[in-house]
Scaffold this active site. Structure first.
Site, PDB file in Angstrom:
ATOM      1  N   LEU A  33      40.604  49.945  51.279  1.00 42.57           N
ATOM      2  CA  LEU A  33      40.864  48.687  50.574  1.00 42.57           C
ATOM      3  C   LEU A  33      40.174  47.496  51.225  1.00 42.57           C
ATOM      4  O   LEU A  33      40.030  47.425  52.443  1.00 42.57           O
ATOM      5  CB  LEU A  33      42.375  48.442  50.513  1.00 42.57           C
ATOM      6  CG  LEU A  33      43.196  49.564  49.855  1.00 42.57           C
ATOM      7  CD1 LEU A  33      44.673  49.181  49.815  1.00 42.57           C
ATOM      8  CD2 LEU A  33      42.686  49.887  48.460  1.00 42.57           C
ATOM      9  N   HIS A  37      40.326  44.617  46.260  1.00 39.59           N
ATOM     10  CA  HIS A  37      41.583  45.280  45.910  1.00 39.59           C
ATOM     11  C   HIS A  37      42.764  44.328  46.135  1.00 39.59           C
ATOM     12  O   HIS A  37      43.693  44.271  45.338  1.00 39.59           O
ATOM     13  CB  HIS A  37      41.815  46.522  46.784  1.00 39.59           C
ATOM     14  CG  HIS A  37      40.791  47.599  46.620  1.00 39.59           C
ATOM     15  ND1 HIS A  37      39.853  47.873  47.583  1.00 39.59           N
ATOM     16  CD2 HIS A  37      40.557  48.464  45.609  1.00 39.59           C
ATOM     17  CE1 HIS A  37      39.096  48.877  47.183  1.00 39.59           C
ATOM     18  NE2 HIS A  37      39.493  49.260  45.987  1.00 39.59           N
TER      19      HIS A  37
END
Ligand code: PAF
Length: 285
Positions: A33, A37
Site C-alpha cells: 500500500l 491506496h
C-alpha cells in the site's frame, strides 16, 4: 482494527454491523500500500461506518507467472498504515481460502475488456472480475473504492456491476502522484533510483501533451506522446490510446466525445517494470 483471514469470520463480523444498520465501504487492494491506496481508504472511512480493506494478491489476474512472483508483499507494513488511517477490518485471505477450487466463471464485456490492457494481458480482466465479484458477494458493501490509475479496470468493474446487478456504488478516486508527477504504484518499488528518474518522463510527457493537444489533431497528439517517450532510453511504450472515457473505444477526432482520456502503458528499465498512467483531455462524466 481487526485482521481477518477467513471468509466465515469476515461474514459473521459484517452481519453484526449490518444488523446495527451500519454502512460498509470496501477497498479492494493487492497490498504494497501507498498514499494512493490511503486516499481510497480515507474516503471510505469518511463515507461509511465500517471500512473493510482486502489485501490479496490475486493469482487469476496475472497472465505472467513471473509478474505474480515478483509482486511486492508487505502485509505487516500495510496493516500499520491501515490502522493509522482508520480502517476497521483488513481481510487478508490465503489463495486456497478464496479459490478452494479453480474459478471457472467467465466475465466478458466487449469492447471495454478487450482493448488496451485486455489486448496485451489476455485473461487479466476476467481474473479481476472473478476476485472483485467474490469480494462483493462476501462483503456486500454499500460502496466500493477504486483508483483511476487503473482507468480501464473501473470501466470493466462498472460493466460487471451492471451485468450482475450488485446493489452497490462504485466510487472512482483520482490518481495520486508524487510531487514530481510520477503516478503512485506498488510497482514503483521495483524501480531503481535511476529507473524512477527515467519513469518520470511518462507523466511529464502526458502533462505536456495537454498543451500540445490544443494545437494538434488527436492522431498527431497520440503519436507525439508515443514518439517522445520512445525516444528516451530505458522506456518503451506498449500502447497509447486516446479513448472515449465511458466506452473506451478509440477516437479519431477531439470533437468525437466530451470525455476523452489518454491511457498509456510503458516498459521501464532492463527487467523491465510495466507502468501504467492516464490523462484526461476533456472531462464530463
Ligand atoms: O487494482 C488492484 O489492485 C486489483 O486489480 C484489485 C482491484 C484489488 C483486484 O485484485
Amino acid at each position: 482494527m481487526e485482521i481477518v483471514h477467513t471468509i466465515k469470520e469476515l461474514k459473521t463480523k459484517l452481519q453484526v454491523q449490518r444488523e446495527k444498520g451500519k454502512t460498509i465501504g470496501l477497498v479492494p487492494t493487492m497490498g504494497a500500500l501507498h498514499a494512493g491506496h490511503a486516499s481510497l481508504v480515507k474516503r471510505s472511512v469518511n463515507e461509511n461506518d465500517v471500512t473493510v480493506v482486502s489485501v490479496f494478491v490475486n493469482p487469476t489476474q496475472f497472465n505472467d507467472k513471473k509478474d505474480l512472483e515478483k509482486y511486492p508483499r508487505t502485509l505487516e507494513a500495510d496493516c500499520e498504515l491501515l490502522e493509522r488511517i482508520g480502517a476497521n477490518i483488513v481481510f487478508a485471505p490465503s489463495v486456497s481460502e478464496v479459490y478452494p477450487e479453480p474459478d471457472t466463471r467467465v466475465f466478458s464485456y466487449p469492447p471495454t475488456d478487450e482493448v488496451m490492457e485486455g489486448r496485451f494481458r489476455p485473461g487479466h480482466f476476467n481474473g479481476v472480475c472473478q476476485i472483485v465479484s467474490k469480494l462483493f458477494m462476501i462483503v456486500e458493501p454499500n460502496k466500493a473504492y477504486f483508483g483511476e490509475k487503473d482507468f480501464q479496470q473501473i470501466a470493466v468493474i462498472k460493466a460487471m456491476v451492471a451485468d450482475q446487478k450488485y446493489p452497490l456504488e462504485i466510487c472512482p478516486c483520482p490518481i495520486v502522484r508524487e510531487t514530481d508527477g510520477l503516478a503512485l504504484s506498488s510497482r514503483n518499488t521495483l524501480l531503481s533510483e535511476a529507473e524512477r528518474k527515467i519513469a518520470l518522463n511518462i507523466s511529464k510527457t502526458l502533462f505536456e501533451s495537454l498543451e500540445y493537444a490544443k494545437t494538434h489533431t488527436l492522431t498527431e497528439t497520440k503519436y507525439w506522446v508515443i514518439n517522445t517517450i520512445n525516444a528516451i532510453e530505458g522506456l518503451e511504450v506498449q500502447y497509447y490510446e486516446i479513448v472515449d472515457g465511458k466506452s473506451l473505444s478509440s477516437l479519431n477526432d477531439w470533437r468525437d466525445s466530451d470525455y476523452i482520456v489518454g491511457c498509456i502503458t510503458v516498459f521501464c528499465g532492463s527487467i523491465p517494470v510495466r507502468l501504467i498512467d492516464n490523462i484526461k483531455y476533456k472531462e464530463s462524466k
